[in-house]
Enzyme design. Structure first.
Site, short mmCIF file in Angstrom:
data_model
loop_
_atom_site.label_atom_id
_atom_site.label_comp_id
_atom_site.label_asym_id
_atom_site.label_seq_id
_atom_site.Cartn_x
_atom_site.Cartn_y
_atom_site.Cartn_z
N ASP A 1 0.87 -1.18 0.00
CA ASP A 1 0.00 0.00 0.00
C ASP A 1 0.90 1.23 0.00
O ASP A 1 2.13 1.11 0.18
CB ASP A 1 -0.92 0.01 1.23
CG ASP A 1 -2.23 0.74 0.96
OD1 ASP A 1 -2.23 1.72 0.17
OD2 ASP A 1 -3.26 0.35 1.54
N GLY B 1 1.78 -0.87 9.70
CA GLY B 1 2.46 -1.60 10.76
C GLY B 1 1.76 -2.92 11.05
O GLY B 1 0.60 -3.12 10.70
N LEU C 1 -6.95 -5.12 -3.67
CA LEU C 1 -7.95 -4.17 -3.18
C LEU C 1 -7.56 -2.72 -3.45
O LEU C 1 -8.39 -1.82 -3.27
CB LEU C 1 -8.16 -4.36 -1.67
CG LEU C 1 -8.46 -5.78 -1.19
CD1 LEU C 1 -8.52 -5.81 0.34
CD2 LEU C 1 -9.74 -6.31 -1.80
N ALA C 2 -6.33 -2.46 -3.86
CA ALA C 2 -5.84 -1.10 -4.03
C ALA C 2 -6.57 -0.39 -5.16
O ALA C 2 -6.61 -0.89 -6.29
CB ALA C 2 -4.33 -1.11 -4.31
N ALA C 3 -7.17 0.75 -4.84
CA ALA C 3 -7.90 1.51 -5.85
C ALA C 3 -8.34 2.83 -5.25
O ALA C 3 -8.44 2.99 -4.03
CB ALA C 3 -9.13 0.75 -6.35
N SER D 1 -17.23 -3.85 -7.91
CA SER D 1 -18.19 -3.03 -7.19
C SER D 1 -19.57 -3.12 -7.80
O SER D 1 -19.72 -3.28 -9.02
CB SER D 1 -17.72 -1.57 -7.20
OG SER D 1 -18.70 -0.70 -6.67
N TYR E 1 -15.26 5.74 -12.47
CA TYR E 1 -15.04 4.66 -11.49
C TYR E 1 -15.70 3.37 -11.96
O TYR E 1 -15.07 2.31 -11.97
CB TYR E 1 -15.59 5.07 -10.11
CG TYR E 1 -15.45 3.97 -9.09
CD1 TYR E 1 -14.20 3.64 -8.57
CD2 TYR E 1 -16.55 3.27 -8.63
CE1 TYR E 1 -14.06 2.62 -7.64
CE2 TYR E 1 -16.42 2.26 -7.69
CZ TYR E 1 -15.18 1.94 -7.20
OH TYR E 1 -15.05 0.93 -6.28
N LYS F 1 -13.97 -0.35 -13.17
CA LYS F 1 -14.31 -1.70 -12.72
C LYS F 1 -14.62 -2.61 -13.90
O LYS F 1 -14.28 -3.80 -13.88
CB LYS F 1 -15.48 -1.64 -11.74
CG LYS F 1 -15.14 -0.96 -10.43
CD LYS F 1 -13.92 -1.58 -9.77
CE LYS F 1 -13.51 -0.93 -8.48
NZ LYS F 1 -12.27 -1.49 -7.90
#
Length: 289
Positions: A36, A41, A70-72, A112, A144, A148
């Site tokens: 990310d 941590g 999941l990064a978006a 989504s 967006y 997807k």
């Protein structure tokens, strides 16, 4: 029959869903590699940077046997149209392409409900029918939702080219209890506010469980699946909500009580997924709103 990955790369690991996925993976005993822009941590192996950085992703992919991407940018309002579409699609392509090159056999990507085109549509829109299912055509009018659609096309390409199994989870509105409570109150006071999202939701814990099921289920090829809790986040009867706020929308199945107008049977059949964390909403008559 399912298989259990030994080492999972999670992109977007510092996000709300990513953090919950890390907890699920820890409970399952899977080793985790996080990626990310910010290191939260607590993850033994973490790569800080963009999921669209080919060299970084290639390094993070070493020794991984499953990927949860999941990064978006999660909303079209959180960047320029170019940043949202190009950033999201580039990250998905890089992650899945590098996963294939590393020999990863199974991946989950976050898609989504927005892919239908309603939640962020710049103009009023209603679904072609309810309950929404995977066969329903899209009405995409925002960057967006378009990202997807491109992400799912990338998943299908990698599945054909490399034989990787990819599950695209079409999440509805996701939230923890406080977030869901706020939106339940909004939908009580202003029922129409929930129409673009079909009044659907999923507890973040269930969403994380779905990610785990997506990388452990015995599947092949690319699959896009709608997910949602079985009831809406609205206190009002679904049939009445559809009549008032989605006028003229045909019904392909009855929607008794507060049944969510999203068909989740494909996710149940393929992954064995059923939402377990149900937000308690007291039913009401729509005339009370």
């Amino acid at each position: 029959m399912s298989h259990v990955p030994s080492r999972v790369l999670v992109t977007g690991a510092a996000g709300r869903l990513g953090s919950e996925v890390l907890r699920v993976l820890a409970a399952q005993g899977a080793a985790v590699v996080g990626l990310d822009r910010v290191d939260p941590g607590g993850v033994e192996t973490f790569f800080t940077g963009s999921a669209a950085d080919t060299a970084l992703v290639a390094e993070a992919m070493r020794g991984v046997d499953a990927v949860i991407h999941l990064a978006a940018i999660p909303r079209p309002t959180l960047g320029t149209p170019e940043e949202v579409f190009v950033g999201n699609t580039a990250a998905t392509f890089v992650v899945l392409d590098q996963a294939a090159r590393a020999g990863v056999r199974q991946a989950v990507i976050a898609s989504s409900l927005s892919i239908i085109g309603l939640p962020f549509s710049p103009t009023p829109a209603v679904p072609h029918y309810v309950p929404v299912d995977e066969a329903m055509p899209f009405q995409i009018a925002d960057p967006y939702a378009l990202s997807k659609q491109a992400d799912e096309a990338t998943a299908a390409m990698v599945a054909r080219r490399d034989g990787m199994a990819v599950v695209a989870l079409r999440f509805p509105m996701l939230g923890e209890l406080d977030f869901l409570a706020e939106n339940a109150e909004l939908f009580r006071v202003d029922p129409g506010a929930g129409a673009p999202s079909l009044w659907g939701y999923l507890d973040m814990r269930d969403a994380a469980t779905a990610c785990w099921l997506g990388v452990t289920a015995e599947v092949s090829g690319a699959h896009a699946l709608y997910l949602a809790a079985p009831d809406t986040l609205s206190p009002y009867p679904t049939e009445e909500l559809v009549d008032r706020y989605l006028p003229g929308t045909p019904r392909h199945a009855p929607l008794p009580g507060r049944t969510v107008p999203i068909d989740t049977s494909a996710a149940q059949a393929l992954l064995g997924f059923t939402a377990r964390h149900i937000f308690e909403v007291t039913p009401a008559e729509l005339g009370e709103s």
